[in-house]
Design a protein around this motif. Structure first.
Motif, mmCIF file in Angstrom:
data_model
loop_
_atom_site.group_PDB
_atom_site.id
_atom_site.type_symbol
_atom_site.label_atom_id
_atom_site.label_comp_id
_atom_site.label_asym_id
_atom_site.label_seq_id
_atom_site.Cartn_x
_atom_site.Cartn_y
_atom_site.Cartn_z
ATOM 1 N N MET A 163 8.623 9.048 0.453
ATOM 2 C CA MET A 163 8.500 9.136 -0.995
ATOM 3 C C MET A 163 8.621 7.750 -1.654
ATOM 4 O O MET A 163 7.867 7.441 -2.566
ATOM 5 C CB MET A 163 9.573 10.100 -1.516
ATOM 6 C CG MET A 163 9.468 10.366 -2.977
ATOM 7 S SD MET A 163 7.947 11.261 -3.305
ATOM 8 C CE MET A 163 8.338 12.011 -4.801
ATOM 9 N N VAL A 164 9.556 6.948 -1.182
ATOM 10 C CA VAL A 164 9.746 5.602 -1.721
ATOM 11 C C VAL A 164 8.492 4.762 -1.499
ATOM 12 O O VAL A 164 8.055 4.031 -2.392
ATOM 13 C CB VAL A 164 11.000 4.933 -1.100
ATOM 14 C CG1 VAL A 164 11.083 3.477 -1.497
ATOM 15 C CG2 VAL A 164 12.258 5.671 -1.515
ATOM 16 N N ARG A 165 7.913 4.876 -0.306
ATOM 17 C CA ARG A 165 6.682 4.125 -0.013
ATOM 18 C C ARG A 165 5.544 4.525 -0.954
ATOM 19 O O ARG A 165 4.770 3.693 -1.400
ATOM 20 C CB ARG A 165 6.232 4.353 1.420
ATOM 21 C CG ARG A 165 7.042 3.611 2.414
ATOM 22 C CD ARG A 165 6.436 3.787 3.767
ATOM 23 N NE ARG A 165 7.453 3.523 4.776
ATOM 24 C CZ ARG A 165 7.210 3.412 6.045
ATOM 25 N NH1 ARG A 165 5.981 3.577 6.501
ATOM 26 N NH2 ARG A 165 8.166 3.171 6.891
ATOM 27 N N ARG A 166 5.443 5.795 -1.227
ATOM 28 C CA ARG A 166 4.389 6.262 -2.132
ATOM 29 C C ARG A 166 4.585 5.716 -3.537
ATOM 30 O O ARG A 166 3.629 5.305 -4.192
ATOM 31 C CB ARG A 166 4.354 7.790 -2.161
ATOM 32 C CG ARG A 166 3.790 8.384 -0.906
ATOM 33 C CD ARG A 166 3.741 9.873 -0.975
ATOM 34 N NE ARG A 166 3.231 10.398 0.283
ATOM 35 C CZ ARG A 166 3.281 11.647 0.622
ATOM 36 N NH1 ARG A 166 3.817 12.533 -0.193
ATOM 37 N NH2 ARG A 166 2.803 12.043 1.779
ATOM 38 N N ILE A 167 5.801 5.727 -3.988
ATOM 39 C CA ILE A 167 6.090 5.201 -5.334
ATOM 40 C C ILE A 167 5.802 3.706 -5.380
ATOM 41 O O ILE A 167 5.157 3.220 -6.320
ATOM 42 C CB ILE A 167 7.542 5.513 -5.748
ATOM 43 C CG1 ILE A 167 7.700 7.017 -5.971
ATOM 44 C CG2 ILE A 167 7.925 4.730 -7.001
ATOM 45 C CD1 ILE A 167 9.126 7.468 -6.192
ATOM 46 N N LEU A 168 6.250 2.970 -4.362
ATOM 47 C CA LEU A 168 5.975 1.530 -4.316
ATOM 48 C C LEU A 168 4.468 1.261 -4.217
ATOM 49 O O LEU A 168 3.953 0.349 -4.867
ATOM 50 C CB LEU A 168 6.717 0.880 -3.158
ATOM 51 C CG LEU A 168 8.228 0.774 -3.317
ATOM 52 C CD1 LEU A 168 8.861 0.199 -2.052
ATOM 53 C CD2 LEU A 168 8.588 -0.059 -4.533
#
Length: 176
Positions: free
Chosen positions: A1-6
Motif C-alpha cells: 500500500m505504501v509503495r502504491r501511494i508513493l
C-alpha cells in the motif's frame, strides 16, 4: 500500500512537472494598467518593462529586487536610457531579496501609490511562483496582468523552479 501511494505521488509530481514545462506563459496582450512591476534576475525583464512604459501601457514602473548599492543614474546608464525616465516614472525597489519579498515590496508600493491594476513582468518559467506570491500579497480588487518574457530555460531551470513552486505552495498551506 505504501509503495502504491508513493508511486501515485511520484506520478502526480511528474505529470505536474510536464504540465508546468509545457504551459509556460507568454507575453500579455497590450492592455493599459496603472503600473508595471518588473522582477530583477532574468534577461530582458527590465527591457520589456521599459518598452511597455515607453509605449504608454502604464505611467509608473517599479523594478523590484534591485541591489541596494545601485542608483537610478547607474541603471539608466547601463541600459542606455535617459535618467529623466527614472526621475519621472521608474522607482527602484531595493528591499526584496527573493520572490516572496518581491510580492511584499510590490504590494506596499501599490498601496502607497493607490494603484489598482498592475502588469507583472518576469521570465516565463518564473511567472507561476511570482504570480502566486503577488496574488497572496496584493490587496483585494487589484487587477494583476501577468506578462512573461519568453525564454529558453534548461531542463534544470525548469526542474528547480517547479520544485520551488511546489514547496512554496506547500509552505503557504501550513502558514509559513
Amino acid at each position: 500500500m505504501v509503495r502504491r501511494i508513493l508511486s501515485l505521488l511520484v506520478l502526480l509530481w511528474a505529470l505536474g512537472f510536464a504540465v508546468f514545462a509545457i504551459r509556460l506563459p507568454g507575453p500579455a496582450e497590450l492592455e493599459r494598467t496603472d503600473a508595471i512591476i518588473v522582477l530583477t534576475g532574468g534577461e530582458y525583464r527590465i527591457d520589456r518593462g521599459i518598452e511597455l512604459l515607453e509605449a504608454g501601457q502604464a505611467d509608473r514602473m517599479l523594478i523590484s529586487g534591485v541591489n541596494r548599492t545601485v542608483r537610478p543614474v547607474e541603471l539608466a546608464e547601463e541600459i542606455g536610457k535617459p535618467e529623466a525616465l527614472f526621475d519621472c516614472c521608474i522607482d527602484l525597489g531595493q528591499e526584496a531579496v527573493d520572490t516572496r519579498s518581491n510580492g511584499a515590496e510590490a504590494a506596499r508600493w501599490m498601496r502607497e501609490n493607490r494603484f489598482t491594476s498592475v502588469r507583472l513582468v518576469t521570465t516565463d518559467w518564473h511567472m507561476p511562483r511570482a504570480r502566486f506570491e503577488f496574488d497572496r500579497e496584493l490587496d483585494d480588487g487589484v487587477t494583476l496582468l501577468p506578462d512573461a518574457v519568453v525564454s529558453e530555460p534548461s531542463f534544470m531551470q525548469l526542474f528547480l523552479e517547479y520544485n520551488k513552486y511546489l514547496l512554496r505552495r506547500l509552505s503557504a498551506m501550513i502558514g509559513l
